[in-house]
Design an enzyme around this catalytic site. Sequence first.
Site, short mmCIF file in Angstrom:
data_model
loop_
_atom_site.label_atom_id
_atom_site.label_comp_id
_atom_site.label_asym_id
_atom_site.label_seq_id
_atom_site.Cartn_x
_atom_site.Cartn_y
_atom_site.Cartn_z
N ARG A 101 -3.76 -9.96 4.52
CA ARG A 101 -3.71 -10.36 3.58
C ARG A 101 -2.73 -9.53 2.40
O ARG A 101 -2.18 -8.46 3.15
CB ARG A 101 -5.13 -9.08 3.45
CG ARG A 101 -5.96 -9.36 1.38
CD ARG A 101 -6.76 -8.31 1.97
NE ARG A 101 -8.04 -8.44 0.05
CZ ARG A 101 -6.72 -7.35 -0.13
NH1 ARG A 101 -6.31 -7.26 -0.40
NH2 ARG A 101 -7.74 -7.87 -1.75
N LYS B 252 0.86 -1.59 -0.29
CA LYS B 252 -0.06 0.19 -0.23
C LYS B 252 0.98 1.17 0.04
O LYS B 252 2.37 1.02 0.22
CB LYS B 252 -0.95 0.10 1.07
CG LYS B 252 -2.15 -0.95 0.91
CD LYS B 252 -3.02 -1.04 2.08
CE LYS B 252 -3.90 -1.73 1.61
NZ LYS B 252 -5.61 -2.34 1.67
N1 HH2 Z 1 -7.35 -4.07 0.41
C1 HH2 Z 1 -7.98 -3.99 -0.62
C2 HH2 Z 1 -8.74 -4.54 -0.77
N2 HH2 Z 1 -9.31 -4.74 0.40
N3 HH2 Z 1 -9.51 -6.25 1.96
C3 HH2 Z 1 -9.95 -6.17 3.56
N4 HH2 Z 1 -10.44 -7.31 4.17
N5 HH2 Z 1 -8.84 -5.36 3.99
C4 HH2 Z 1 -8.03 -4.81 2.92
O1 HH2 Z 1 -7.08 -4.00 3.79
C5 HH2 Z 1 -8.32 -5.03 1.98
C6 HH2 Z 1 -9.08 -5.44 0.80
C7 HH2 Z 1 -6.42 -3.03 -1.34
O2 HH2 Z 1 -5.61 -3.97 -1.78
P1 HH2 Z 1 -6.03 -4.70 -3.29
O3 HH2 Z 1 -7.62 -5.32 -3.64
O4 HH2 Z 1 -4.85 -4.83 -4.07
O5 HH2 Z 1 -5.91 -3.52 -4.57
P2 HH2 Z 1 -7.47 -2.64 -5.38
O6 HH2 Z 1 -8.57 -2.48 -4.23
O7 HH2 Z 1 -7.47 -2.10 -6.31
O8 HH2 Z 1 -7.95 -4.60 -6.07
#
Ligand code: HH2
Length: 291
Positions: A258, A216
Amino acid sequence: MILPYRLMGVVNVTPDSFSDGGSFLDADAAIAHARTLVAEGADILDVGGESTRPGAEPVSTDEELRRVLPVLDGIAAVNWTPAHPQVSIDTSKAAVARAAIEAGAGIVNDVSALRADPAMVELLADSGAECCLMHMLGEPRTMQRDPRYGDVVDEVKAFLEERLSFAVHAGVREERIMLDPGIGFGKTVAHNLTLLRRLGELTALGRPLVVGTSRKSFIGRVLADAAGEAEPVELARRLPGTIATNVLALERGASVFRVHDVAPVREALAVAAATLGERWTARSAATTQTS
Ligand code: HH2
């Protein structure tokens, strides 16, 4: 061996996720990636068809289903050995969650904590699926515009407590609920660091804590400040910071991690847990598994 913590590997079936958007948009590529994550030690696969990065535009239910269903079906069809990973659907839409549960998902990871879709709580109560309720200030499109708190930890804790109580009163079994402070969701760098520093205070809520720091931007900004660079350091340089934050979160009571880079985080957590001692290495599922 069942450890008192679990690794949740990220499978983003999106064109626009902040760190891997477009890499696994094709179902076969996403399924291959899921296999790699499990081979690296992921206990849970978190499949998502909508980016929640700052500024992201919402996608329709049909489009989200079109992205995730072939991947969920593909994951369900794999002959996993020795054990089938748990499958989580990263969605705030009840229709997507319902279809995902039918396709084998056992966890609903709702970053809106049941606020986006009134039908979600009933689905969870009726299906008996596990869920993760996450804190977010505002919504992805606008959440990074000058987020403010009195005391960020107290406010996130009060929010999660209220959401937990809401879900339980609507019939979701408390033992099926995990909580997440939502690192990067409507938070400045200082808010994220404070939440991680004081994560232990959230263990008083009595539910397993999920943390998502992986790659992040606050990590990129901390490193840029340390190096005197103007821009956040690029994604490829955020793995050590991802490991550092997950290790510290383990020590402060988090039990679900995660991450995008499962193998290095798993190894770091294994060594950290061995160093921390018995509470972190006991072969018991009590502190992490919902039941
Ligand atoms: N962060 C993201 C997405 N989902 N769910 C939980 N429970 N906790 C988190 O910190 C979290 C999440 C963001 O990361 P990513 O899926 O890699 O990115 P994007 O939302 O751009 O797909």
